[in-house]
Design a protein around this motif. Structure first.
Motif, PDB file in Angstrom:
ATOM      1  N   ASP A 117       0.827  -1.212   0.000  1.00 44.02           N
ATOM      2  CA  ASP A 117       0.000   0.000   0.000  1.00 44.02           C
ATOM      3  C   ASP A 117       0.858   1.258   0.000  1.00 44.02           C
ATOM      4  OD1 ASP A 117      -2.324  -1.467  -0.086  1.00 44.02           O
ATOM      5  OD2 ASP A 117      -2.796  -1.239   2.042  1.00 44.02           O
ATOM      6  N   ILE A 118       1.948   1.240   0.766  1.00 43.58           N
ATOM      7  CA  ILE A 118       2.858   2.385   0.793  1.00 43.58           C
ATOM      8  C   ILE A 118       3.452   2.613  -0.599  1.00 43.58           C
ATOM      9  CG2 ILE A 118       5.097   3.201   1.661  1.00 43.58           C
ATOM     10  CD1 ILE A 118       4.308   1.801   4.348  1.00 43.58           C
ATOM     11  N   ALA A 119       3.842   1.524  -1.250  1.00 42.09           N
ATOM     12  CA  ALA A 119       4.498   1.623  -2.549  1.00 42.09           C
ATOM     13  C   ALA A 119       3.575   2.121  -3.656  1.00 42.09           C
ATOM     14  CB  ALA A 119       5.075   0.271  -2.943  1.00 42.09           C
ATOM     15  N   LYS A 120       2.265   1.968  -3.494  1.00 39.45           N
ATOM     16  CA  LYS A 120       1.341   2.380  -4.554  1.00 39.45           C
ATOM     17  C   LYS A 120       0.608   3.689  -4.244  1.00 39.45           C
ATOM     18  CE  LYS A 120      -2.750  -0.188  -3.025  1.00 39.45           C
ATOM     19  NZ  LYS A 120      -3.653   0.923  -2.830  1.00 39.45           N
ATOM     20  N   THR A 121       0.951   4.318  -3.151  1.00 36.25           N
ATOM     21  CA  THR A 121       0.228   5.525  -2.747  1.00 36.25           C
ATOM     22  C   THR A 121       1.025   6.772  -3.104  1.00 36.25           C
ATOM     23  OG1 THR A 121      -0.769   4.298  -0.921  1.00 36.25           O
ATOM     24  CG2 THR A 121      -0.851   6.704  -0.793  1.00 36.25           C
ATOM     25  N   ARG A 122       0.362   7.672  -3.758  1.00 38.23           N
ATOM     26  CA  ARG A 122       0.975   8.964  -4.114  1.00 38.23           C
ATOM     27  C   ARG A 122       0.919   9.881  -2.893  1.00 38.23           C
ATOM     28  NH1 ARG A 122      -1.370  12.847  -8.648  1.00 38.23           N
ATOM     29  NH2 ARG A 122      -3.192  11.788  -7.874  1.00 38.23           N
ATOM     30  N   ILE A 123       2.026  10.543  -2.634  1.00 42.59           N
ATOM     31  CA  ILE A 123       2.108  11.471  -1.512  1.00 42.59           C
ATOM     32  C   ILE A 123       2.113  12.888  -2.039  1.00 42.59           C
ATOM     33  CG2 ILE A 123       3.515  12.240   0.434  1.00 42.59           C
ATOM     34  CD1 ILE A 123       4.624   9.418   0.601  1.00 42.59           C
ATOM     35  N   PHE A 124       1.346  13.766  -1.406  1.00 36.28           N
ATOM     36  CA  PHE A 124       1.266  15.182  -1.834  1.00 36.28           C
ATOM     37  C   PHE A 124       2.049  16.071  -0.903  1.00 36.28           C
ATOM     38  CE2 PHE A 124      -2.539  13.108  -3.371  1.00 36.28           C
ATOM     39  CZ  PHE A 124      -2.561  13.475  -4.691  1.00 36.28           C
TER      40      PHE A 124
END
Length: 188
Positions: A181-188
């Motif tokens: 989940d961390i690897a596929k989540t875009r961070i703003f």
């Protein structure tokens, strides 16, 4: 994350919560979850509130988890992971017909305490110990305790080993799923 179940009984005395125990004693390098069935008589107590207490039992299912994925390691994250492990154990016990309730990092059957657990962190790793009483025998007389076989005597040694493996594999899956989940989540 590696998993290994030790077939030979091993006394849990608290030294197993020290950093890199699996590497120094078992040759297991990296993040791991190690399980075994054996006695418990804790001499190396990490929890300040438990220093004066006796923590012992004749027969316990032990889980030792060590993570090397956060540098510096985080005591807060170790406690979050400890709660995940305890909740996964609770789910697995429910599947085997053992109904428990959770208070923080402990599981109870009725008013009787089934588990002991601690999380800690060092400079290099985070550690968790979770112990599940197999019998009430050998536990401190001033604590209302219960064991798995006190509640469900028909469980075999293989059943208890199966519980250990199922919980360990569910924990590894949960940690891997979080990483995905961390690897596929875009961070703003």
């Amino acid at each position: 994350m590696l998993y290994e179940h030790l077939e030979d009984p091993l006394l849990y005395d608290g030294s197993q919560i020290e950093p890199a125990w699996a590497l120094s004693e078992l040759g297991i390098k990296g993040s791991s979850i190690i399980t075994w069935i054996g006695p418990m008589d804790v001499k190396n107590i990490v929890d300040y509130e438990d220093v004066e207490l006796e923590i012992r039992s004749e027969e316990v299912l032990h889980f030792i988890v060590e993570h090397f994925d956060e540098q510096p390691s985080s005591l807060r994250l170790a406690y979050h992971r400890q709660r995940i492990l305890v909740m996964l154990l609770m789910e697995e016990l429910m599947r085997t017909g053992v109904r428990t309730r959770r208070e923080g990092d402990d599981l109870y059957i009725g008013s009787s305490k089934l588990t002991v657990s601690i999380a800690t962190a060092s400079v290099s790793s985070m550690k968790i110990h979770l112990g599940v009483n197999i019998h009430e025998r050998g536990t401190p007389e001033d604590v209302d305790t219960i064991g798995l076989l006190d509640e469900k005597p028909e469980l075999s040694a293989d059943d208890i080993k199966g519980i250990a493996e199922n919980v360990a594999m569910a924990y590894i899956h949960e940690i891997d799923s979080i990483e995905e989940d961390i690897a596929k989540t875009r961070i703003f």
